[in-house]
Motif scaffolding. Structure first.
Motif, PDB file in Angstrom:
ATOM      1  N   THR A   6       5.421  -5.945  12.360  1.00  0.00           N
ATOM      2  CA  THR A   6       5.943  -5.535  11.065  1.00  0.00           C
ATOM      3  C   THR A   6       4.927  -5.961  10.023  1.00  0.00           C
ATOM      4  OG1 THR A   6       8.263  -5.671  11.742  1.00  0.00           O
ATOM      5  CG2 THR A   6       7.805  -5.828   9.386  1.00  0.00           C
ATOM      6  N   ILE A   7       4.515  -5.033   9.177  1.00  0.00           N
ATOM      7  CA  ILE A   7       3.493  -5.347   8.184  1.00  0.00           C
ATOM      8  C   ILE A   7       4.032  -5.108   6.774  1.00  0.00           C
ATOM      9  CG2 ILE A   7       1.546  -4.980   9.727  1.00  0.00           C
ATOM     10  CD1 ILE A   7       1.200  -2.196   8.639  1.00  0.00           C
ATOM     11  N   LEU A   8       3.736  -6.061   5.919  1.00  0.00           N
ATOM     12  CA  LEU A   8       4.191  -6.054   4.532  1.00  0.00           C
ATOM     13  C   LEU A   8       2.966  -5.970   3.626  1.00  0.00           C
ATOM     14  CD1 LEU A   8       6.430  -6.731   2.319  1.00  0.00           C
ATOM     15  CD2 LEU A   8       5.839  -9.130   2.723  1.00  0.00           C
ATOM     16  N   TYR A   9       3.035  -5.133   2.602  1.00  0.00           N
ATOM     17  CA  TYR A   9       1.871  -4.974   1.734  1.00  0.00           C
ATOM     18  C   TYR A   9       2.266  -4.355   0.398  1.00  0.00           C
ATOM     19  CZ  TYR A   9       2.053   0.041   2.477  1.00  0.00           C
ATOM     20  OH  TYR A   9       2.468   1.354   2.487  1.00  0.00           O
ATOM     21  N   TYR A  10       1.357  -4.441  -0.568  1.00  0.00           N
ATOM     22  CA  TYR A  10       1.481  -3.695  -1.812  1.00  0.00           C
ATOM     23  C   TYR A  10       0.086  -3.497  -2.374  1.00  0.00           C
ATOM     24  CZ  TYR A  10       0.612  -7.995  -4.476  1.00  0.00           C
ATOM     25  OH  TYR A  10       0.035  -9.135  -4.992  1.00  0.00           O
ATOM     26  N   CYS A  11      -0.053  -2.541  -3.261  1.00  0.00           N
ATOM     27  CA  CYS A  11      -1.323  -2.317  -3.933  1.00  0.00           C
ATOM     28  C   CYS A  11      -1.079  -1.628  -5.270  1.00  0.00           C
ATOM     29  CB  CYS A  11      -2.267  -1.470  -3.072  1.00  0.00           C
ATOM     30  SG  CYS A  11      -3.893  -1.215  -3.830  1.00  0.00           S
ATOM     31  N   ILE A  39       7.603   2.589  -1.030  1.00  0.00           N
ATOM     32  CA  ILE A  39       7.807   3.125  -2.369  1.00  0.00           C
ATOM     33  C   ILE A  39       6.442   3.536  -2.909  1.00  0.00           C
ATOM     34  CG2 ILE A  39       8.557   2.642  -4.726  1.00  0.00           C
ATOM     35  CD1 ILE A  39      10.490   0.569  -3.544  1.00  0.00           C
ATOM     36  N   VAL A  40       6.372   4.755  -3.408  1.00  0.00           N
ATOM     37  CA  VAL A  40       5.155   5.280  -4.016  1.00  0.00           C
ATOM     38  C   VAL A  40       5.443   5.555  -5.486  1.00  0.00           C
ATOM     39  CG1 VAL A  40       3.453   7.142  -4.006  1.00  0.00           C
ATOM     40  CG2 VAL A  40       4.439   6.342  -1.843  1.00  0.00           C
ATOM     41  N   ALA A  41       4.557   5.117  -6.364  1.00  0.00           N
ATOM     42  CA  ALA A  41       4.683   5.398  -7.791  1.00  0.00           C
ATOM     43  C   ALA A  41       3.302   5.710  -8.347  1.00  0.00           C
ATOM     44  CB  ALA A  41       5.294   4.201  -8.522  1.00  0.00           C
ATOM     45  N   ASP A  42       3.270   6.167  -9.582  1.00  0.00           N
ATOM     46  CA  ASP A  42       1.978   6.441 -10.206  1.00  0.00           C
ATOM     47  C   ASP A  42       1.098   5.194 -10.222  1.00  0.00           C
ATOM     48  OD1 ASP A  42       3.071   8.899 -10.669  1.00  0.00           O
ATOM     49  OD2 ASP A  42       3.416   8.582 -12.806  1.00  0.00           O
ATOM     50  N   HIS A  88      11.213   5.820   5.783  1.00  0.00           N
ATOM     51  CA  HIS A  88      11.444   6.359   4.448  1.00  0.00           C
ATOM     52  C   HIS A  88      10.190   6.145   3.599  1.00  0.00           C
ATOM     53  CE1 HIS A  88      15.783   6.828   5.117  1.00  0.00           C
ATOM     54  NE2 HIS A  88      15.759   5.633   5.676  1.00  0.00           N
ATOM     55  N   CYS A  89       9.829   7.141   2.836  1.00  0.00           N
ATOM     56  CA  CYS A  89       8.722   7.025   1.885  1.00  0.00           C
ATOM     57  C   CYS A  89       9.142   7.802   0.645  1.00  0.00           C
ATOM     58  CB  CYS A  89       7.426   7.580   2.476  1.00  0.00           C
ATOM     59  SG  CYS A  89       5.981   7.353   1.413  1.00  0.00           S
ATOM     60  N   ARG A  90       9.426   7.070  -0.434  1.00  0.00           N
ATOM     61  CA  ARG A  90      10.023   7.707  -1.602  1.00  0.00           C
ATOM     62  C   ARG A  90       9.181   7.486  -2.859  1.00  0.00           C
ATOM     63  NH1 ARG A  90      14.903   5.523   0.952  1.00  0.00           N
ATOM     64  NH2 ARG A  90      16.160   7.256   1.722  1.00  0.00           N
ATOM     65  N   TYR A  91       9.208   8.478  -3.708  1.00  0.00           N
ATOM     66  CA  TYR A  91       8.545   8.380  -5.008  1.00  0.00           C
ATOM     67  C   TYR A  91       9.523   7.794  -6.018  1.00  0.00           C
ATOM     68  CZ  TYR A  91       6.649   9.689  -9.542  1.00  0.00           C
ATOM     69  OH  TYR A  91       6.195   9.652 -10.836  1.00  0.00           O
ATOM     70  N   LYS A  92       9.056   6.799  -6.772  1.00  0.00           N
ATOM     71  CA  LYS A  92       9.864   6.201  -7.829  1.00  0.00           C
ATOM     72  C   LYS A  92       8.978   5.951  -9.051  1.00  0.00           C
ATOM     73  CE  LYS A  92      13.411   4.088  -4.908  1.00  0.00           C
ATOM     74  NZ  LYS A  92      14.221   2.870  -4.649  1.00  0.00           N
ATOM     75  N   SER A  93       9.608   5.595 -10.147  1.00  0.00           N
ATOM     76  CA  SER A  93       8.858   5.408 -11.392  1.00  0.00           C
ATOM     77  C   SER A  93       7.966   4.171 -11.353  1.00  0.00           C
ATOM     78  CB  SER A  93       9.824   5.309 -12.582  1.00  0.00           C
ATOM     79  OG  SER A  93      10.718   4.214 -12.406  1.00  0.00           O
ATOM     80  N   GLU A  94       8.384   3.140 -10.598  1.00  0.00           N
ATOM     81  CA  GLU A  94       7.596   1.919 -10.455  1.00  0.00           C
ATOM     82  C   GLU A  94       7.730   1.424  -9.018  1.00  0.00           C
ATOM     83  OE1 GLU A  94       7.927  -1.042 -13.926  1.00  0.00           O
ATOM     84  OE2 GLU A  94       9.815   0.078 -14.042  1.00  0.00           O
ATOM     85  N   ILE A  95       6.724   0.709  -8.523  1.00  0.00           N
ATOM     86  CA  ILE A  95       6.853   0.147  -7.177  1.00  0.00           C
ATOM     87  C   ILE A  95       7.698  -1.125  -7.198  1.00  0.00           C
ATOM     88  CG2 ILE A  95       4.830   1.218  -6.140  1.00  0.00           C
ATOM     89  CD1 ILE A  95       3.240  -1.304  -6.667  1.00  0.00           C
ATOM     90  N   VAL A  96       7.821  -1.752  -8.369  1.00  0.00           N
ATOM     91  CA  VAL A  96       8.806  -2.802  -8.607  1.00  0.00           C
ATOM     92  C   VAL A  96       9.425  -2.503  -9.959  1.00  0.00           C
ATOM     93  CG1 VAL A  96       9.218  -5.235  -9.059  1.00  0.00           C
ATOM     94  CG2 VAL A  96       7.664  -4.582  -7.249  1.00  0.00           C
ATOM     95  N   CYS A 179       7.075 -15.218  -5.171  1.00  0.00           N
ATOM     96  CA  CYS A 179       8.089 -14.294  -4.662  1.00  0.00           C
ATOM     97  C   CYS A 179       7.819 -14.083  -3.175  1.00  0.00           C
ATOM     98  CB  CYS A 179       8.081 -12.975  -5.441  1.00  0.00           C
ATOM     99  SG  CYS A 179       6.520 -12.082  -5.369  1.00  0.00           S
ATOM    100  N   THR A 180       8.417 -13.079  -2.578  1.00  0.00           N
ATOM    101  CA  THR A 180       8.315 -12.912  -1.126  1.00  0.00           C
ATOM    102  C   THR A 180       6.900 -12.589  -0.666  1.00  0.00           C
ATOM    103  OG1 THR A 180      10.586 -12.094  -1.103  1.00  0.00           O
ATOM    104  CG2 THR A 180       9.258 -11.684   0.866  1.00  0.00           C
ATOM    105  N   GLY A 181       6.311 -11.541  -1.252  1.00  0.00           N
ATOM    106  CA  GLY A 181       4.984 -11.111  -0.811  1.00  0.00           C
ATOM    107  C   GLY A 181       3.941 -11.066  -1.904  1.00  0.00           C
ATOM    108  N   GLY A 182       4.348 -11.353  -3.137  1.00  0.00           N
ATOM    109  CA  GLY A 182       3.413 -11.384  -4.250  1.00  0.00           C
ATOM    110  C   GLY A 182       3.579 -10.278  -5.269  1.00  0.00           C
ATOM    111  N   ILE A 183       4.249  -9.200  -4.898  1.00  0.00           N
ATOM    112  CA  ILE A 183       4.285  -8.028  -5.772  1.00  0.00           C
ATOM    113  C   ILE A 183       5.047  -8.250  -7.079  1.00  0.00           C
ATOM    114  CG2 ILE A 183       6.283  -7.040  -4.548  1.00  0.00           C
ATOM    115  CD1 ILE A 183       5.031  -4.268  -5.102  1.00  0.00           C
TER     116      ILE A 183
END
Length: 312
Positions: A6-11, A39-42, A88-96, A179-183
């Motif tokens: 299981t891999i956790l990430y953000y960018c 979660i994908v955002a601009d 699931h891979c969803r577009y949202k206004s923000e990743i957080v 926090c959990t992973g830094g995001i």
């Protein structure tokens, strides 16, 4: 050797036509046989995915091959079985979700707290001029937190901006966020700086990385994670349990979601109360007609709710 990872990430990195990117990315993840939630955002990507080591390696290679995400760091856990059932891979206004009307005032790529590696964070947490600030939600820090950490009464991270006024007394301190992973810290620390806090830091890679690289020392309890594991061990140096059963007060590290889907409350619950209440937080939820069968884990796959024709 465990069969899955299981891999956790953000960018935080701008994505043009992010909504289309999300649709294409979902197909790519499914082609690798991955499960998870992205979660994908601009403003970038935020994800946890699970699959075979080969599939995870291929995924990480593809992410790093895209120059927008080349600096992405992955936290990797070996697991006995995939940590999700679906992809699931969803577009949202923000990743957080920050809860801000004007999100332009915080851009982690332009201004954010100083990143501390786990060893640096560990060396600072006992200093007198330091405040350790947990930016996670109530159900997360009730399960586990750093010793002496300041916690906030928030149900979701979007409530964080409203709580900054309560932190005014710490403006002249070194504020170490985690926090959990830094995001979440990327935005939390940026927001603190925006409000005049002068010396703000963040734990790079979050609790998960701290557990792997610093043994989780002085993290009390378990860390809540957003997959079917629900909680993971962090501290291999001086572990302890700080959470108690929501129903009877017995010390327990087990966290569940209420079996009533219309409640779905995150609670810590001992096995005895879990059996007695069938995984519900209260007797009222036990009698709910849509109560889900309790299998002892307290984790439930989200089932889409029917949409009425009039609101389609």
């Amino acid at each position: 050797m465990k069969k899955f990872q299981t891999i956790l990430y953000y960018c935080y990195s701008p994505i043009a036509e992010a909504e289309q990117f999300a649709a294409n990315h979902l197909l790519f993840c499914k082609s690798l046989g991955l499960t998870g939630r992205i979660i994908v955002a601009d403003e970038g990507l935020n994800g946890t995915v699970s699959g075979t080591p080969e599939a995870c390696a291929a995924y990480m290679e593809a992410i790093h091959a895209d120059e927008r995400f080349a600096k992405t760091e992955f936290k990797i856990d070996d697991v006995e079985e995939p940590s999700f059932i679906k992809m699931h891979c969803r577009y949202k206004s923000e990743i957080v979700h920050s809860g801000l009307r004007d999100t332009s005032i915080i851009n982690p790529n332009e201004k954010t707290g100083k990143h501390l590696e786990p060893a640096e964070f560990r060396s600072m947490i006992d200093q007198e001029d330091v405040i350790i600030l947990d930016v996670r939600s109530n159900y997360e820090h009730s399960l586990g937190k750093f010793k002496n950490a300041v916690t906030l009464d928030i149900e979701n991270f979007r409530d964080f901006p409203e709580k900054i006024a309560e932190l005014e007394q710490y403006k002249d301190k070194k504020v170490l966020t985690y926090c959990t992973g830094g995001i979440k810290c990327e935005k939390a620390s940026a927001l603190l700086l925006h409000h005049g806090f002068n010396d703000v830091y963040q734990l790079h890679g979050g609790i998960i990385k701290y557990g792997k690289e610093a043994g989780g020392e002085d993290f009390e309890g378990k860390c809540y994670v957003f997959d079917n594991r629900i909680a993971v061990e962090v501290n291999s140096v001086n572990p302890t349990v700080i959470s108690t059963c929501y129903n009877c007060g017995t010390t327990t590290a087990k966290m569940i979601n209420c079996a009533n889907p219309e409640c779905n409350e995150h609670i810590t619950q001992c096995d005895n109360c879990g059996e007695e209440l069938q995984g519900c937080c209260s007797a009222a939820c036990v009698s709910h007609p849509r109560r889900r069968p309790y299998d002892g884990t307290g984790y439930y796959v989200k089932v889409p709710q029917p949409v009425h024709e009039s609101v389609k």
